[in-house]
Design an enzyme around this catalytic site. Structure first.
Site, mmCIF file in Angstrom:
data_model
loop_
_atom_site.group_PDB
_atom_site.id
_atom_site.type_symbol
_atom_site.label_atom_id
_atom_site.label_comp_id
_atom_site.label_asym_id
_atom_site.label_seq_id
_atom_site.Cartn_x
_atom_site.Cartn_y
_atom_site.Cartn_z
ATOM 1 N N LYS A 1 0.815 -1.221 0.000
ATOM 2 C CA LYS A 1 0.000 0.000 0.000
ATOM 3 C C LYS A 1 0.844 1.264 0.000
ATOM 4 C CE LYS A 1 -3.306 -1.076 -0.527
ATOM 5 N NZ LYS A 1 -3.702 -1.634 -1.850
ATOM 6 N N HIS B 1 6.933 -7.247 -2.741
ATOM 7 C CA HIS B 1 6.662 -6.643 -1.438
ATOM 8 C C HIS B 1 7.519 -7.273 -0.340
ATOM 9 C CE1 HIS B 1 3.417 -4.183 -2.763
ATOM 10 N NE2 HIS B 1 2.519 -5.129 -2.890
ATOM 11 N N SER C 1 -4.647 2.858 4.254
ATOM 12 C CA SER C 1 -4.828 2.132 2.998
ATOM 13 C C SER C 1 -4.870 0.629 3.236
ATOM 14 C CB SER C 1 -3.694 2.487 2.029
ATOM 15 O OG SER C 1 -3.927 1.941 0.755
#
Length: 316
Positions: free
Chosen positions: A36, A109, A139
């Protein structure tokens, strides 16, 4: 302690050994982000920088094909849930990372210790994007409420429980407990992901960008990315890329919104509630945080960055 062989979260099984041993090419470009933190945005920007701003060249191509996440793609063969996720992201059956034409653009990620060893050994180019953790928390909360509380119709559906409100989510964001693993799937806290790359920001093969700077002056960041990648862009190309990648444009971009996933998995119209392109601003946390939550966050954040000279922007 995270299993050194396999990470299992949100129904996903990520083979860390397979990922760490992935063969990196010397001209690969890695886009690395904490969850995010502008990943979808950069998946739109980076291919356009690489092709000189030719929007037609990427029209109709899934962004997860243009910049595949290595941990997802390398887990498809072993994990039916991941296979279904990739399908809904419009990644075709049989898609293989080693079939991509160089220079490949690859995303992840995962924190640095779980990434392919060759990234360091071959000193490939890394673009790292960091976002202030208060907006990341907001988020992440909405992502959990939207995407991960839904069920993917496979034999092993995603197991995620919706949060009742932000006050229930925030303590787990700090501690990376069971349900927030659905977002932070390798058990990494924000500072554990960001600070190692901040310390490497002066390395010649690393470009460290801040999401807030991209919001403040996208054209300058596009030029910075192009210079880092040794790509010459005309002023017209920079303008074209920046206009196409404005958040107003992104909110009308079905590929960026991942409309197929939103329709088939979430049961919502992407333009009305995509968790991938939501607001795209800075300081949205102020609309949700209570005074007490903000004070608690500030205390924890100061502990996170103690001893570091990193400065993040929390509002513009």
């Amino acid at each position: 302690m995270v299993d050194a062989v396999t990470i299992v979260n949100a129904g996903f099984k990520l083979s860390i050994d397979k990922i760490k041993n992935f063969e990196v090419r010397s001209d690969d470009i890695f886009l690395l982000t904490f969850q995010k933190s502008g990943t979808t945005w950069m998946k739109e920007i980076l291919p356009l920088v690489m092709n000189g701003g030719d929007i037609d060249a990427i029209t109709g191509t899934p962004r997860d094909v243009l910049i595949p996440h290595i941990e997802f793609q390398l887990s498809v063969d072993e994990d039916p849930v991941m296979r279904e996720v990739q399908k809904q992201f419009l990644v075709p059956d049989g898609f293989q990372l080693d079939q991509l034409v160089s220079p490949r653009m690859l995303g992840s990620h995962l924190r640095s210790e779980f990434l392919p060893r060759d990234i360091d050994e071959k000193r490939v180019k890394v673009i790292y994007v960091a976002r202030n953790p208060k907006d990341v928390a907001i988020s992440s909360y909405y992502f959990c409420k939207g995407a991960l509380s839904s069920r993917i119709e496979t034999n092993e559906p995603v197991k995620a429980k919706a949060y009742q409100d932000f006050s229930e989510f925030l303590p787990e964001f700090f501690e990376i407990k069971a349900r927030t693993h659905k977002v932070h799937y390798d058990g990494t806290k924000w500072h554990e992901h960001v600070l190692p790359w901040w310390e490497r920001r002066h390395d010649r093969n690393v470009l460290f960008l801040k999401y807030e700077d991209m919001i403040r002056d996208l054209k300058a960041c596009v030029r910075q990315i192009a210079e880092f990648l040794d790509v010459h862009l005309t002023d017209g190309a920079v303008d074209k890329i920046s206009d196409h990648c404005s958040f107003q444009s992104m909110k009308n971009n079905q590929m960026a919104l991942k409309s197929n996933f939103c329709t088939n998995v979430l049961g919502v119209k992407a333009e009305e509630g995509s968790p991938f392109v939501r607001i795209g601003g800075v300081g949205g946390w102020k609309n949700t945080f209570t005074v007490a939550q903000n004070e608690t966050f500030d205390e924890i954040y100061q502990e996170w960055i103690k001893g570091s000279d990193l400065e993040m922007t929390f509002e513009l």
